[in-house]
Design an enzyme around this catalytic site. Structure first.
Site, short mmCIF file in Angstrom:
data_model
loop_
_atom_site.label_atom_id
_atom_site.label_comp_id
_atom_site.label_asym_id
_atom_site.label_seq_id
_atom_site.Cartn_x
_atom_site.Cartn_y
_atom_site.Cartn_z
CG ASN A 1 7.68 1.91 -10.92
OD1 ASN A 1 6.93 0.94 -11.06
ND2 ASN A 1 7.57 2.72 -9.87
NE ARG B 1 7.42 -5.26 -2.19
CZ ARG B 1 6.10 -5.36 -2.23
NH1 ARG B 1 5.53 -6.45 -2.73
NH2 ARG B 1 5.33 -4.40 -1.78
CB SER B 2 5.19 -5.98 -6.22
OG SER B 2 3.83 -5.93 -6.62
CD1 TRP C 1 3.04 8.68 -3.04
CD2 TRP C 1 2.83 6.94 -1.67
NE1 TRP C 1 4.10 7.85 -3.27
CE2 TRP C 1 3.99 6.77 -2.44
CE3 TRP C 1 2.48 5.96 -0.73
CZ2 TRP C 1 4.83 5.67 -2.30
CZ3 TRP C 1 3.31 4.86 -0.60
CH2 TRP C 1 4.47 4.72 -1.37
CB CYS D 1 6.69 -1.73 -5.40
SG CYS D 1 5.06 -1.99 -4.68
CD GLU E 1 6.17 8.60 -6.47
OE1 GLU E 1 5.50 7.79 -5.82
OE2 GLU E 1 6.58 8.36 -7.62
CG ASP F 1 -0.34 -1.63 -11.40
OD1 ASP F 1 -0.59 -1.97 -12.57
OD2 ASP F 1 -1.11 -0.90 -10.72
CE1 TYR G 1 10.03 2.44 -2.74
CE2 TYR G 1 7.92 3.51 -2.32
CZ TYR G 1 8.65 2.46 -2.84
OH TYR G 1 8.00 1.41 -3.46
#
Length: 313
Positions: free
Chosen positions: A226, A215-216, A80, A195, A58, A218, A144
């Site tokens: 991440n 910002r968000s 995705w 995100c 990714e 999970d 992105y």
């Protein structure tokens, strides 16, 4: 990875119960920060097995400016798939079974889940077999990779990543080593608004550090990816600029645990973290933009078993 487990405990203890876009429901906190010293090992989750190959493919997809899932499917990466499929089933070209609100129906209806998996598999087969179909329905919009490598400036495009690498090399003390994926003019055209939307590099004592604003988040499914993805990005950019990897600072806006992930989080918290693995990258004199997935590996990774959980789409 105690930093991550502390985040999970913090949300369970202090999080506010909230609704969300997916309709799943979350426990959420606003504003949280973690720091990872990359000299202490590569921060890949050890309290559950995390698919490093998916993280690598990714990130390389981002670095190449790609926005089409065809490349990821070729790499056996399904991260995705659901977002591209959702766009397809909402188009006039889709004539299959009703897929309205498929995210929840997959969880609640076993028979529908089988139909959904069959339709998704068929969609992916078409993406691989038909380049024209893939160009139209495999593309996720200006996500992105587009923003990192080809930001639309009206009279041209801006390669933010190439610019920031040059800036780090020529003016390391600058406070403008910034890349942003949040483009208000194009956010509505994205299959999923970014995100992890802005990151800034910092050079000190021959080391490259990076702070990400997300910002968000999970926390159970996304955040482990991440953390590892941006740790890898720091290593790659540092090598490109002749520096050592420093620290990853992860700043979260809405950090949440989905209500259907609570048992999985508690299971993970019951496990003892293990020693972090070591990153190995085979550059062979090449730029980071020319690397392939097989060039990036880890050694000494011995995590606890995987913990499955549904994704909220």
């Amino acid at each position: 990875m105690k930093q991550y487990l502390n985040l999970c405990e913090h949300i369970l203890e202090t999080g506010t119960k909230k609704g969300d876009r997916t309709g799943t429901g979350t426990y959420s906190v606003f504003g949280y920060q973690m720091r990872f010293d990359l000299a202490q090992g590569f921060p890949l989750m050890t309290t559950k097995r995390t698919a490093f190959r998916l993280i690598v493919s990714e990130l390389l997809w981002f670095l190449k400016g790609d926005t089409n899932i065809r490349t990821l499917i070729q790499e056996r990466n399904g991260i995705w798939d659901e977002w591209a499929f959702e766009r397809y089933v909402k188009s006039e070209a889709y004539t299959g079974p009703d897929m309205t609100n498929f995210g929840h129906r997959v969880l609640e209806d076993e028979q529908f889940a089988e139909v959904y998996q069959a339709e998704l598999a068929s969609f992916k087969e078409k993406i691989l077999a038909d380049e024209t179909f893939a160009m139209k329905y495999g593309d996720l919009g200006p996500v992105y990779g587009k923003q990192w490598r080809a930001w639309d400036a009206g009279d041209g495009v801006i390669d933010q990543l190439a610019q920031v690498i040059e800036s780090i090399k020529t003016n390391p003390d600058s406070r403008r080593h910034i890349v942003t994926a949040w483009n208000p003019a194009e956010v509505d055209d994205m299959a999923l608004p970014p995100c992890h939307l802005l990151f800034q590099f910092y050079v000190a004592d021959g080391k490259l550090s990076c702070q990400l604003y997300q910002r968000s988040a999970d926390v159970f499914l996304g955040v482990p990816f991440n953390i590892a993805s941006y740790a890898l990005l720091i290593h790659l950019i540092a090598h490109e600029c002749g520096l050592e990897a420093g620290e990853f600072v992860h700043t979260l806006g809405d950090a949440h645990i989905y209500q259907n992930h609570l048992n999985q989080v508690k299971e993970q918290l019951s496990r003892e973290p293990k020693e972090l693995p070591t990153l190995k990258v085979h550059y062979d004199g090449r730029s980071i933009f020319d690397l392939q997935t097989e060039d990036i590996t880890i050694e000494g990774y011995d995590p606890h078993p995987r913990i499955k959980a549904p994704i909220a789409v």
